[in-house]
Design an enzyme around this catalytic site. Structure first.
Site, mmCIF file in Angstrom:
data_model
loop_
_atom_site.group_PDB
_atom_site.id
_atom_site.type_symbol
_atom_site.label_atom_id
_atom_site.label_comp_id
_atom_site.label_asym_id
_atom_site.label_seq_id
_atom_site.Cartn_x
_atom_site.Cartn_y
_atom_site.Cartn_z
ATOM 1 N N GLY A 11 0.960 -1.332 0.017
ATOM 2 C CA GLY A 11 0.038 -0.048 -0.028
ATOM 3 C C GLY A 11 0.790 1.212 -0.002
ATOM 4 C CB CYS A 128 1.663 8.322 11.064
ATOM 5 S SG CYS A 128 -0.152 7.746 10.965
ATOM 6 C CB SER A 158 -2.252 9.213 2.825
ATOM 7 O OG SER A 158 -1.534 9.998 3.451
ATOM 8 N NE ARG A 236 -8.277 9.745 8.577
ATOM 9 C CZ ARG A 236 -7.236 9.119 8.882
ATOM 10 N NH1 ARG A 236 -5.976 9.799 8.836
ATOM 11 N NH2 ARG A 236 -7.012 8.000 9.495
ATOM 12 C CG HIS A 243 -0.533 12.712 9.932
ATOM 13 N ND1 HIS A 243 -1.510 12.582 8.943
ATOM 14 C CD2 HIS A 243 -0.665 11.568 10.655
ATOM 15 C CE1 HIS A 243 -1.846 11.378 8.764
ATOM 16 N NE2 HIS A 243 -1.550 10.834 9.788
HETATM 17 N N1 LIG Z 1 -0.658 5.013 6.248
HETATM 18 C C1 LIG Z 1 0.004 5.674 7.305
HETATM 19 O O1 LIG Z 1 -0.055 7.048 7.290
HETATM 20 C C2 LIG Z 1 0.603 4.858 8.243
HETATM 21 C C3 LIG Z 1 1.508 5.152 9.116
HETATM 22 C C4 LIG Z 1 2.128 4.476 10.216
HETATM 23 C C5 LIG Z 1 1.727 3.172 9.980
HETATM 24 N N2 LIG Z 1 0.954 2.447 9.236
HETATM 25 C C6 LIG Z 1 0.671 1.008 9.248
HETATM 26 O O2 LIG Z 1 1.303 0.415 8.082
HETATM 27 C C7 LIG Z 1 0.660 -0.381 7.581
HETATM 28 C C8 LIG Z 1 0.474 -0.339 6.111
HETATM 29 O O3 LIG Z 1 -0.420 0.995 6.013
HETATM 30 P P1 LIG Z 1 -0.978 1.179 4.457
HETATM 31 O O4 LIG Z 1 -1.664 2.496 4.499
HETATM 32 O O5 LIG Z 1 0.176 0.785 3.603
HETATM 33 O O6 LIG Z 1 -2.140 -0.056 4.265
HETATM 34 P P2 LIG Z 1 -2.861 -0.553 3.098
HETATM 35 O O7 LIG Z 1 -2.998 0.436 1.995
HETATM 36 O O8 LIG Z 1 -4.198 -1.118 3.618
HETATM 37 O O9 LIG Z 1 -1.819 -1.615 2.385
HETATM 38 C C9 LIG Z 1 -1.879 -2.929 3.126
HETATM 39 C C10 LIG Z 1 -0.893 -3.777 2.206
HETATM 40 O O10 LIG Z 1 -0.670 -5.037 2.844
HETATM 41 C C11 LIG Z 1 -1.143 -6.186 2.339
HETATM 42 N N3 LIG Z 1 -1.318 -7.110 3.275
HETATM 43 C C12 LIG Z 1 -2.342 -7.101 4.245
HETATM 44 N N4 LIG Z 1 -2.780 -8.170 4.818
HETATM 45 C C13 LIG Z 1 -1.674 -9.092 4.207
HETATM 46 C C14 LIG Z 1 -1.244 -10.403 4.811
HETATM 47 N N5 LIG Z 1 -1.998 -11.107 5.631
HETATM 48 N N6 LIG Z 1 -0.214 -11.046 4.065
HETATM 49 C C15 LIG Z 1 0.682 -10.374 3.043
HETATM 50 N N7 LIG Z 1 0.204 -9.096 2.782
HETATM 51 C C16 LIG Z 1 -0.916 -8.613 3.502
HETATM 52 C C17 LIG Z 1 -1.912 -5.737 1.210
HETATM 53 O O11 LIG Z 1 -1.837 -6.647 -0.034
HETATM 54 P P3 LIG Z 1 -2.634 -6.725 -1.120
HETATM 55 O O12 LIG Z 1 -2.282 -5.422 -1.877
HETATM 56 O O13 LIG Z 1 -2.362 -7.830 -1.908
HETATM 57 O O14 LIG Z 1 -4.152 -6.543 -0.781
HETATM 58 C C18 LIG Z 1 -1.574 -4.500 0.865
HETATM 59 O O15 LIG Z 1 -0.608 -4.353 -0.129
HETATM 60 C C19 LIG Z 1 -0.660 -0.692 8.342
HETATM 61 O O16 LIG Z 1 -0.507 -1.436 9.207
HETATM 62 C C20 LIG Z 1 -0.740 0.725 8.921
HETATM 63 O O17 LIG Z 1 -1.627 1.053 10.188
HETATM 64 C C21 LIG Z 1 0.116 3.317 8.304
#
Ligand SMILES: NC(=O)c1ccc[n+]([C@@H]2O[C@H](COP(=O)([O-])OP(=O)(O)OC[C@H]3O[C@@H](n4cnc5c(N)ncnc54)[C@H](OP(=O)(O)O)[C@@H]3O)[C@@H](O)[C@H]2O)c1
Length: 355
Positions: A11, A128, A158, A236, A243
């Site tokens: 993601g 974050c 995001s 949000r 942020h």
């Molecule tokens: N966004 C932010 O600002 C932010 C900041 C700090 C931390 N985070 C954390 O970072 C993580 C990723 O965030 P994101 O925003 O990039 O999330 P996202 O858009 O939901 O992307 C999640 C990714 O993880 C893959 N995935 C989910 N479950 C899986 C599994 N069981 N095995 C293998 N791959 C798996 C998905 O695969 P598919 O593409 O195949 O579905 C997707 O590519 C989350 O835990 C989030 O809480 C996010």
């Protein structure tokens, strides 16, 4: 020294990890091994990347695995971190599943990298909104002892993943035409476009949201202050990236605005954007000789700021003894996630834990 590294999750955070690894010249011995729920080819970090369906044998031979998947029982790190560890890798997790586990360090390299040792096979990276808060708070806490924190956030979509970015983009045309905006309530409870929602993650029994309590609990853990009074309101806002946080601090010891500016200017990972405006036209246009400069989420698109925590509007709070107000901005996908995990791996390499 080189490292064999893997990434689970593609993601927005996974995309930024690919970018950070390349931009920071993280010394890979072979290309990053990239995994998700299904095999396919995608553009990540501007490059076409072969993604493999996550399976146990893909973790063999990896020194470090960055987890950027979803949370929960079916999430990436809950499903796969133990397998990666058994395969010999160190795991650095962006998700929230292990952040409050007392056996797992919750790390921001500018603050508590010493909690990581060769025995630490799983390392959690904070939320974050927590990361940018603690990078600014830690040096002030060391100098004057923080007594109480009141924080309100202005968080981009995001932060809720790629689906939330697409939901906001989908709502924009109807909004601009003045038509009713349809919303997918599984992403935001109400239309996000042209509004601010004081609702991030689920509500808890006491009326706070999980996002608010993540900021409280994670900040306490990182600063090793389990009882520090912290109260948060997480909001949000309809912007794609970055942020912002309004923070009110009460200290044990006196601390002036100038002292705080000085401390923050020297703090690792912080850029102070404060003081008289550098825009020569500002006084003329707005007829304000006092006009100050300050950071906003638009600044994180600048190369020099994309991995930094930007602090401005540093002011004395004259309603209490030893009070300060701050405005803190960072890229939630870079320092708020990807940069932080890559910096952890860089520090592990520098300390001889990996590589
Ligand atoms: N966004 C932010 O600002 C932010 C900041 C700090 C931390 N985070 C954390 O970072 C993580 C990723 O965030 P994101 O925003 O990039 O999330 P996202 O858009 O939901 O992307 C999640 C990714 O993880 C893959 N995935 C989910 N479950 C899986 C599994 N069981 N095995 C293998 N791959 C798996 C998905 O695969 P598919 O593409 O195949 O579905 C997707 O590519 C989350 O835990 C989030 O809480 C996010």
């Amino acid at each position: 020294m080189t490292v064999r590294a893997g990434l689970v999750g593609v993601g927005p955070v996974g995309d930024r990890i690919v970018r950070c690894v390349r931009e920071r010249s993280f010394p890979l011995s072979k290309p990053l091994r990239v995994m998700a729920t299904s095999a396919r080819t995608e553009i990540l970090g501007g490059e076409q990347i072969q993604i493999q369906e996550t399976r146990a044998e893909l973790f063999e031979g990896l020194d470090v695995v960055f987890f950027a998947g979803r949370e929960g029982a079916k999430g990436a790190s809950v499903q796969w971190a133990q397998t990666a560890i058994e395969g010999g890798a160190y795991c650095i997790d962006n998700g929230s599943d292990f952040r409050l586990d007392p056996t797992v360090p919750l790390v921001v390299p500018e603050i508590n990298m010493d909690e990581v040792s060769e025995e630490t096979r799983l390392i959690a990276s904070p939320n974050c909104s927590t990361i940018q808060l603690v990078v600014a708070l830690a040096p002030l806490h060391r100098a004057a002892g923080i007594k109480r924190v009141v924080v309100s956030t202005y968080q981009s979509v995001s932060g809720w993943g790629q689906a939330a970015v697409e939901e906001m983009e989908r709502q924009l045309p109807a909004c601009l035409r003045g038509n009713p905006v349809e919303c997918d309530p599984s992403i935001f409870a109400r239309p996000i476009m042209l509004d601010c929602l004081p609702h991030i993650d689920r509500f808890m029994a006491d009326g706070y949201t999980k996002e608010e309590m993540k900021m409280v609990d994670e900040t306490r853990k990182i600063l090793s202050e389990p009882d520090m009074p912290i109260t948060a309101t997480a909001v949000r806002v309809p912007i794609p990236l970055g942020h912002s946080e309004s923070v009110n601090l009460e200290f044990e010891q006196p601390i002036t605005r100038e002292e705080a500016m000085d401390i923050l200017s020297q703090a690792p990972g912080v850029v102070v954007i404060d003081g008289p405006t550098e825009d020569p036209a500002a006084v003329e246009y707005r007829n304000d000789p006092q006009e100050l400069q300050y950071p906003t989420a638009a600044d994180i698109y600048e190369d020099r700021y994309k991995d930094m925590v930007l602090v401005g509007r540093i002011r004395q709070d004259n309603t209490i003894d030893n009070g300060l107000n701050l405005w803190i901005v960072a890229d939630n996908l870079r320092k708020g996630a990807a940069t932080n995990v890559v910096q952890i791996a860089e520090s592990m390499l520098a300390r001889g834990i990996i590589g």
